[in-house]
Each structure stands twice: as C-alpha cells, then as structure tokens.
Design a protein around this motif. Structure first.
Motif, PDB file in Angstrom:
ATOM      1  N   THR A 117      -8.369   2.492  -1.124  1.00  0.00           N
ATOM      2  CA  THR A 117      -8.863   2.943  -2.428  1.00  0.00           C
ATOM      3  C   THR A 117      -7.722   3.536  -3.243  1.00  0.00           C
ATOM      4  OG1 THR A 117     -11.046   3.374  -1.492  1.00  0.00           O
ATOM      5  CG2 THR A 117     -10.531   4.460  -3.564  1.00  0.00           C
ATOM      6  N   LYS A 118      -6.882   4.358  -2.600  1.00  0.00           N
ATOM      7  CA  LYS A 118      -5.744   4.952  -3.309  1.00  0.00           C
ATOM      8  C   LYS A 118      -4.775   3.876  -3.774  1.00  0.00           C
ATOM      9  CE  LYS A 118      -5.813   9.507  -1.187  1.00  0.00           C
ATOM     10  NZ  LYS A 118      -5.132  10.461  -0.321  1.00  0.00           N
ATOM     11  N   GLU A 121      -6.306   2.229  -6.724  1.00  0.00           N
ATOM     12  CA  GLU A 121      -6.203   3.102  -7.898  1.00  0.00           C
ATOM     13  C   GLU A 121      -4.774   3.122  -8.430  1.00  0.00           C
ATOM     14  OE1 GLU A 121      -7.642   6.841  -6.467  1.00  0.00           O
ATOM     15  OE2 GLU A 121      -9.746   6.220  -6.495  1.00  0.00           O
ATOM     16  N   GLN A 122      -3.797   3.246  -7.508  1.00  0.00           N
ATOM     17  CA  GLN A 122      -2.396   3.266  -7.943  1.00  0.00           C
ATOM     18  C   GLN A 122      -2.000   1.927  -8.550  1.00  0.00           C
ATOM     19  OE1 GLN A 122      -0.257   4.419  -4.416  1.00  0.00           O
ATOM     20  NE2 GLN A 122      -0.713   6.600  -4.685  1.00  0.00           N
ATOM     21  N   SER A 124      -4.010  -0.193 -10.017  1.00  0.00           N
ATOM     22  CA  SER A 124      -4.656  -0.290 -11.323  1.00  0.00           C
ATOM     23  C   SER A 124      -3.922   0.573 -12.353  1.00  0.00           C
ATOM     24  CB  SER A 124      -6.119   0.150 -11.203  1.00  0.00           C
ATOM     25  OG  SER A 124      -6.754   0.096 -12.450  1.00  0.00           O
TER      26      SER A 124
END
Length: 180
Positions: A117-118, A121-122, A124
């Motif tokens: 997920t991180k 997110e990073q 994106s």
C-alpha cells in the motif's frame, strides 16, 4: 538297606530242630528292622520339615508373585497415564505452534500489504509529482499570448498549435496509462 519287598524277601531265618527259630538271628533281624524304621521315621520327619519349609517358601513366592503382579499393573497404569499425558502435552504444543505460525503468517501478510500500500501510495504520489512537473514544463513552453516559446522564431511556422496539443495529449495519455 531300605525296608522294601526285596529286603523282606531276603530275610531267611534258619529253623532250629525244625521247631524253633534261632532267637539271636530273629533278634538281629528285628534290630535291623527297628534301626531302618527309625531311620525312615527320621527321614520322614526331615522330609515333612522340608515340605513345610517349601510350603512356606511357596506361599512367600506366591505372595511375591502377587506383589510383583500388582507392582507390574501399577507400573503399566502409570506408564499409560504418563504416555497419555505426553500425547496430550504434544497435541497442546502442536496446537500452540500452529496458532503461533498462523499469527506470524497473518502478521507477515499484513506487513506485506502495508508495504505494498505504501509503495502504491508513493508511486502514485511520484507519478502525480512527475505529471505536475511535466505539466508545468509544457505550460511553461507557451507564452501568455499562447505562443510556443522553445523554438527559434524561424521555426514557429513549422509547428502548429494543434500539433503541440496533440503531442502533449499523447504524452499525458501515455503517462496516465503508465500510472495505472
């Protein structure tokens, strides 16, 4: 010599004058019979004493056998109980190990999901930042009156405004599809 049929068959007392037996010989035979009878009585008593002693030992041996059997049964029962306890303990340890392994697996899955997920997110955020910088760069190529600023003035006529919009649109689409 034993007092048996052969012994009695071997006794011959001479008859004196065909009427009387020789008293000395008869007395000698009776003395021999008494001596052997006394020896048999003593031997019989010794054998009875030995038999009683053996009967006592037989009772002791029987008691020892019964005690041994009782001890054997106790040991077998204790061994069975201990084996049952060992199996139960092993089953409990197995369940705990499986539970711990499942918890560790769940923890690892959560950690991997958090990392993924991180990273998403990073990624994106990174793509948004690149897209934003690219947009700023492209927008910076135009002047306020809509003219393209990067080409020398003699090349302005070779590139139309629509060509640039088309190229920027293609680049934006490519960037957008890469971010998915």
């Amino acid at each position: 010599m034993a007092l048996d049929k052969e012994y009695f068959d071997s006794i011959h007392i001479d008859v004196v004058k065909k009427k009387y037996y020789n008293a000395n010989k008869v007395e000698a035979v009776f003395q021999d019979i008494r001596r052997q009878a006394q020896a048999l009585i003593e031997e019989n008593e010794q054998m009875r004493a030995q038999l009683e002693a053996m009967n006592g030992k037989t009772l002791e041996i029987g008691d020892a056998v019964l005690t041994g059997q009782a001890v054997y049964k106790q040991l077998v029962n204790k061994a069975r109980e201990r084996a049952k306890q060992i199996v139960e303990d092993a089953e409990q340890q197995k369940a705990e190990i499986i539970k711990d392994a499942m918890e560790q697996q769940e923890y690892a899955v959560k950690r991997v999901q958090n990392c993924y997920t991180k990273i998403q997110e990073q990624h994106s955020a990174f793509m948004d930042a690149i897209n934003s910088e690219w947009q700023e760069f492209l927008c910076g190529l135009y002047t306020e009156d809509g003219e393209f600023d990067m080409l020398p003035p003699e090349n302005y006529e070779s590139i139309s405004h629509r060509d640039i919009e088309s190229k920027v649109g293609d680049i934006a689409k490519a960037l957008f599809s890469d971010s998915d």
